[in-house]
Design a protein around this motif. Structure first.
Motif, mmCIF file in Angstrom:
data_model
loop_
_atom_site.group_PDB
_atom_site.id
_atom_site.type_symbol
_atom_site.label_atom_id
_atom_site.label_comp_id
_atom_site.label_asym_id
_atom_site.label_seq_id
_atom_site.Cartn_x
_atom_site.Cartn_y
_atom_site.Cartn_z
ATOM 1 N N ASN A 65 51.833 77.290 71.823
ATOM 2 C CA ASN A 65 52.776 76.692 70.904
ATOM 3 C C ASN A 65 53.710 75.754 71.685
ATOM 4 O O ASN A 65 53.956 74.737 71.087
ATOM 5 C CB ASN A 65 53.612 77.814 70.326
ATOM 6 C CG ASN A 65 52.939 78.808 69.221
ATOM 7 O OD1 ASN A 65 53.119 79.765 69.036
ATOM 8 N ND2 ASN A 65 51.799 78.342 68.753
ATOM 9 N N LEU A 66 54.187 76.277 72.765
ATOM 10 C CA LEU A 66 55.158 75.291 73.700
ATOM 11 C C LEU A 66 54.328 74.023 73.936
ATOM 12 O O LEU A 66 55.159 72.706 73.969
ATOM 13 C CB LEU A 66 55.584 76.148 74.727
ATOM 14 C CG LEU A 66 56.648 77.228 74.299
ATOM 15 C CD1 LEU A 66 56.700 78.190 75.779
ATOM 16 C CD2 LEU A 66 57.911 76.571 74.154
ATOM 17 N N LYS A 67 53.215 73.931 74.383
ATOM 18 C CA LYS A 67 52.634 72.930 74.763
ATOM 19 C C LYS A 67 52.611 71.759 73.397
ATOM 20 O O LYS A 67 52.676 70.717 73.854
ATOM 21 C CB LYS A 67 50.957 72.839 75.091
ATOM 22 C CG LYS A 67 51.000 73.890 76.604
ATOM 23 C CD LYS A 67 49.531 74.001 76.996
ATOM 24 C CE LYS A 67 49.578 74.754 78.456
ATOM 25 N NZ LYS A 67 48.259 75.031 78.667
ATOM 26 N N LEU A 68 52.349 72.446 72.393
ATOM 27 C CA LEU A 68 52.114 71.522 71.032
ATOM 28 C C LEU A 68 53.799 71.120 70.758
ATOM 29 O O LEU A 68 53.797 69.816 70.475
ATOM 30 C CB LEU A 68 51.723 72.324 69.882
ATOM 31 C CG LEU A 68 50.269 72.688 69.744
ATOM 32 C CD1 LEU A 68 49.908 73.759 68.641
ATOM 33 C CD2 LEU A 68 49.501 71.404 69.722
ATOM 34 N N ASP A 69 54.811 71.891 71.058
ATOM 35 C CA ASP A 69 56.072 71.492 70.938
ATOM 36 C C ASP A 69 56.508 70.519 71.930
ATOM 37 O O ASP A 69 57.177 69.691 71.528
ATOM 38 C CB ASP A 69 57.127 72.755 71.239
ATOM 39 C CG ASP A 69 56.884 73.621 70.012
ATOM 40 O OD1 ASP A 69 56.138 73.421 68.975
ATOM 41 O OD2 ASP A 69 57.543 74.778 70.207
ATOM 42 N N LEU A 70 56.086 70.428 72.966
ATOM 43 C CA LEU A 70 56.162 69.491 74.092
ATOM 44 C C LEU A 70 55.885 68.186 73.640
ATOM 45 O O LEU A 70 56.529 67.189 73.911
ATOM 46 C CB LEU A 70 55.779 70.004 75.440
ATOM 47 C CG LEU A 70 55.891 69.090 76.647
ATOM 48 C CD1 LEU A 70 57.376 68.757 77.004
ATOM 49 C CD2 LEU A 70 55.292 69.354 77.973
ATOM 50 N N TYR A 71 54.420 68.253 73.101
ATOM 51 C CA TYR A 71 53.954 66.919 72.803
ATOM 52 C C TYR A 71 54.700 66.254 71.567
ATOM 53 O O TYR A 71 54.998 65.204 71.565
ATOM 54 C CB TYR A 71 52.295 67.210 72.282
ATOM 55 C CG TYR A 71 51.879 65.925 71.727
ATOM 56 C CD1 TYR A 71 51.333 64.782 72.357
ATOM 57 C CD2 TYR A 71 51.876 65.819 70.123
ATOM 58 C CE1 TYR A 71 50.802 63.804 72.139
ATOM 59 C CE2 TYR A 71 51.250 64.358 69.769
ATOM 60 C CZ TYR A 71 50.676 63.549 70.318
ATOM 61 O OH TYR A 71 50.109 62.399 70.035
ATOM 62 N N ASP A 118 59.592 69.904 64.303
ATOM 63 C CA ASP A 118 59.106 71.328 63.565
ATOM 64 C C ASP A 118 58.590 72.067 64.657
ATOM 65 O O ASP A 118 57.279 72.252 64.696
ATOM 66 C CB ASP A 118 58.337 71.027 62.315
ATOM 67 C CG ASP A 118 58.280 72.378 61.473
ATOM 68 O OD1 ASP A 118 58.900 73.219 61.640
ATOM 69 O OD2 ASP A 118 57.143 72.533 60.536
ATOM 70 N N PRO A 119 59.087 72.947 65.221
ATOM 71 C CA PRO A 119 58.493 73.721 66.261
ATOM 72 C C PRO A 119 57.426 74.974 65.785
ATOM 73 O O PRO A 119 57.447 75.250 64.808
ATOM 74 C CB PRO A 119 59.707 74.550 67.061
ATOM 75 C CG PRO A 119 60.596 74.476 65.842
ATOM 76 C CD PRO A 119 60.542 73.367 65.172
#
Length: 247
Positions: A65-71, A118-119
């Motif tokens: 999830n955090l990798k997607l949030d970072l992008y 949107d995290p």
């Protein structure tokens, strides 16, 4: 096995070996207690193993999830950099050019852009449902809680403040001076148009220059918070990597 123990006790009583019977009975009780303790230990080990496997699963999902949030947050930061550039460009253009141009149309359209973060929270949602205490590393557990419960929520407040400013101030004035056109060829799918006559009115409107400065001010505040989200997200991904590598 139980039948065997029963026969042994029966034989001892039949033979009148009372002392041996009591010794045997005590030994049998001890064996039963030891068996119960072993069963409890195995059950505890199985439960701990299940919890550990669940902890690893949750950490992996949060990391994903955090990798997607970072992008996404890095993409938003890039958009906000473009917005600040557009504010400077439009302000300078109005001061130095007598007629509008395609470049003005393009950059003016950027003044209305408000990126929204949107995290992804499926991993954290699973953690909350199972109990955050399942994360055994105290420091990591605290970092996760702060990231999702404070950092993300605080960033959302900055975005909401910018949206209110945009709805109250930016959008009405932009629509007053420009005609908005959908243009698929442009990066943000929008292009503004303005007639030569309306451009002269806009050029002499000092309040519009103030608006571009205000848009940049609001946008920069959100961008600064976004950079904090980016930094903290990178740190949390690294912390999860370290914890998962230690398993």
């Amino acid at each position: 096995m139980i039948k065997l123990f029963r026969n042994i006790r029966k034989n001892l009583l039949t033979e009148g070996k009372t002392t041996k019977y009591f010794k045997y009975a005590i030994g049998e009780i001890i064996l039963v207690v030891i068996g119960i303790l072993i069963a409890l230990q195995i059950n505890t080990w199985n439960n701990n193993n299940e919890e550990r496997n669940l902890e690893v699963k949750i950490m992996k999902e949060m990391r994903s999830n955090l990798k997607l949030d970072l992008y996404e947050i890095q993409e938003d930061i890039g958009i906000m950099d473009d917005i600040n550039k557009a504010c400077d460009y439009v302000s300078t253009y109005l001061k130095t050019n007598e007629l509008p141009s395609d470049s003005l149309y393009y950059y003016a359209a950027l003044l209305r852009v408000t990126p929204h973060f949107d995290p992804n929270k499926s991993g954290y949602g699973l953690l909350v449902s199972k109990g955050i205490g399942i994360i055994t590393n105290d420091s990591l557990r605290n970092d996760i809680s702060v990231h999702y419960e404070r950092l993300y929520n605080y960033y959302k407040r900055y975005e909401e403040e910018r949206l209110r400013f945009h709805a109250t101030h930016s959008e009405p004035i932009l629509l007053k001076h420009f005609n908005m056109k959908y243009q698929e060829k442009y990066k943000y799918y929008a292009n503004f148009k303005i007639s030569n006559e309306d451009y002269l009115i806009l050029k002499n409107d000092d309040s519009f220059i103030k608006l571009t400065d205000a848009i940049k001010f609001e946008n920069s505040g959100v961008r600064n918070r976004a950079k904090r989200v980016e930094t903290n997200t990178l740190a949390l991904i690294e912390a999860l990597n370290n914890e998962l590598n230690n398993n």
